[in-house]
Design an enzyme around this catalytic site. Structure first.
Site, PDB file in Angstrom:
ATOM      1  N   TYR A 162     -28.018 -98.980 -39.676  1.00  0.00           N
ATOM      2  CA  TYR A 162     -26.861 -99.147 -38.805  1.00  0.00           C
ATOM      3  C   TYR A 162     -27.176 -99.801 -37.461  1.00  0.00           C
ATOM      4  CZ  TYR A 162     -28.710 -94.631 -37.116  1.00  0.00           C
ATOM      5  OH  TYR A 162     -29.519 -93.627 -36.650  1.00  0.00           O
ATOM      6  N   ARG A 208     -31.657 -93.857 -27.972  1.00  0.00           N
ATOM      7  CA  ARG A 208     -32.552 -93.139 -28.890  1.00  0.00           C
ATOM      8  C   ARG A 208     -33.410 -94.179 -29.595  1.00  0.00           C
ATOM      9  NH1 ARG A 208     -31.265 -92.623 -34.029  1.00  0.00           N
ATOM     10  NH2 ARG A 208     -29.011 -92.519 -33.720  1.00  0.00           N
ATOM     11  N   HIS A 219     -32.412 -90.717 -35.813  1.00  0.00           N
ATOM     12  CA  HIS A 219     -31.705 -89.497 -35.414  1.00  0.00           C
ATOM     13  C   HIS A 219     -32.581 -88.270 -35.664  1.00  0.00           C
ATOM     14  CE1 HIS A 219     -28.367 -86.761 -34.748  1.00  0.00           C
ATOM     15  NE2 HIS A 219     -28.603 -86.208 -35.919  1.00  0.00           N
TER      16      HIS A 219
END
Length: 398
Positions: A300, A287, A291
């Protein structure tokens, strides 16, 4: 569950393995490494690097099919970027981008027959569009409307599912019904790596395997369940290895290699249709963006990781391959880009149009037959709206 059903499933697996001339274990377990056909520079990998093994061979798709898939890939990338802009403009409430995962999306739609079903996740808008759903209808859900935007039975596409993993149970239910009716239907059940940590994942795979249902479980492993990396979700060698525990075959594939994806998913659909039971395909992808627009991916993961995956971009990989085959010139590229821009323009126009809400929709679709309480509430609202309209008319007439 009856032992006869278990026995039928085992016999079907044995027959499939014998058909390929391999052991049952070699059929069930994924090959060593992912299936990879197209290298990052757009060249076909040497056979010894493709990850194939006896019983796990994957012939090249036809060039015309790959050209059509590439166009869908370019359109999908343009749609992802357009939707991200629409979110910033306030025209969409939220959008889970699949930028970087478009090869998985396109292959998922193109591996299915006309009578097959697909059950997507919230991140699978490009797959829904590629299956034939109008782009504006596809994105209606993310505008925050009260309905999903399209009729699932018309397109044989389930409404994009936001609750994690529930769509797998829906997929298995449709496959079970199709088998009981004697229909020639295969169901593609899509999910991400995070979904494999949910109980519904276990229930769906177990039921499908025991009843030998024609379901292909397609896991897009994009490395993160929101902010949780795969290593914190499972200790299995791969997600595809989970399949054998349920009595189904698993396979791994390069999720940024559209050629390999089409080959692997088409084989899985063919086996499911022929009565071999369900299969699980794990695609390794990434990705590229957050998100959703509400997520800060920099908290992260590192930029270096993102840059590494940018070199594996499925769009540039396919463009290089087709150009090298003489199947893509500047004129064709311009036509495809214009087609993608037309879809983006239709999205802008459709999502910029103001929707006049009908307050009675609050009651109209709660139950097939409205309850007495709903009828009473609906009548009260209708009366209040009528009085408000009358007061407004009187005020305007003064």
């Amino acid at each position: 569950m009856s032992t006869s059903t278990d026995g039928e499933s085992a016999v079907a697996l044995d027959e499939t393995a014998r058909r390929f001339g391999i052991t049952l274990e070699d059929y069930l377990l994924p090959t060593h490494g992912s299936i990879r056909i197209l290298a990052e520079n757009g060249e076909i990998r040497p056979v010894e690097e493709q990850g194939t093994a006896p019983g796990h061979e994957y012939p090249m798709p036809e060039l015309e099919d790959l050209k059509d898939a590439y166009e869908a890939l370019v359109v999908g990338r343009r749609v992802n970027d357009q939707n991200s802009a629409l979110v910033r403009q306030g025209r969409m409430a939220v959008y889970p981008s699949s930028h970087g995962q478009e090869a998985c999306q396109v292959a998922a739609a193109l591996c299915l027959g006309e009578g097959d079903w697909m059950f997507p996740t919230y991140r699978d808008s490009v797959a829904v569009m590629t299956k034939g759903v109008d782009p504006v209808e596809t994105m209606t859900l993310f505008r925050g409307d009260w309905h999903g935007g399209y009729d699932p039975t018309e397109y044989r596409v389930g409404i994009q599912c936001t609750p994690l993993t529930t769509q797998l149970l829906h997929a298995v239910g449709v496959a079970h019904a199709a088998k009981l009716r004697g229909e020639d239907t295969v169901v593609l059940a899509m999910c991400g790596d995070g979904a494999t940590s949910e109980g519904d994942f276990h229930e769906a795979l177990n039921f499908a395997a025991v009843f030998k249902l024609p379901v292909v479980f397609f896991v897009q492993n994009n490395q993160y369940a929101i902010s949780v990396p795969l290593a914190h979700q499972t200790a299995a060698p791969s997600l595809a290895h989970k399949a054998v525990g349920y009595g189904m075959a698993g396979e791994r594939v390069d999720g940024n290699d559209l050629v390999a994806l089409l080959a692997v998913l088409r084989r899985a659909v063919r086996l499911a249709r022929d009565g071999s039971g369900p299969l699980l395909v794990e695609a390794h992808t990434y990705r590229m963006q957050a998100h959703t627009n509400a997520d800060d991916a920099t908290r992260y993961r590192q930029d270096a990781e993102v840059q590494e995956w940018m070199a594996k971009d499925p769009v540039t990989r396919m463009r290089a391959y087709l150009a090298g085959q003489g199947a893509l010139d500047d004129g064709e590229e311009e036509r495809i880009a214009a087609s993608a821009e037309a879809v983006a323009a239709a999205l802008r126009d459709g999502l910029n149009a103001e929707v006049a809400p009908d307050p009675q929709d609050l009651f109209r679709y709660v139950f097939t037959e409205p309850t007495p309480q709903l009828r009473e509430q609906s009548a009260l609202l209708a009366d209040e709206l009528a009085r408000t309209a009358a007061d407004s008319s009187e005020e305007a007439a003064r």
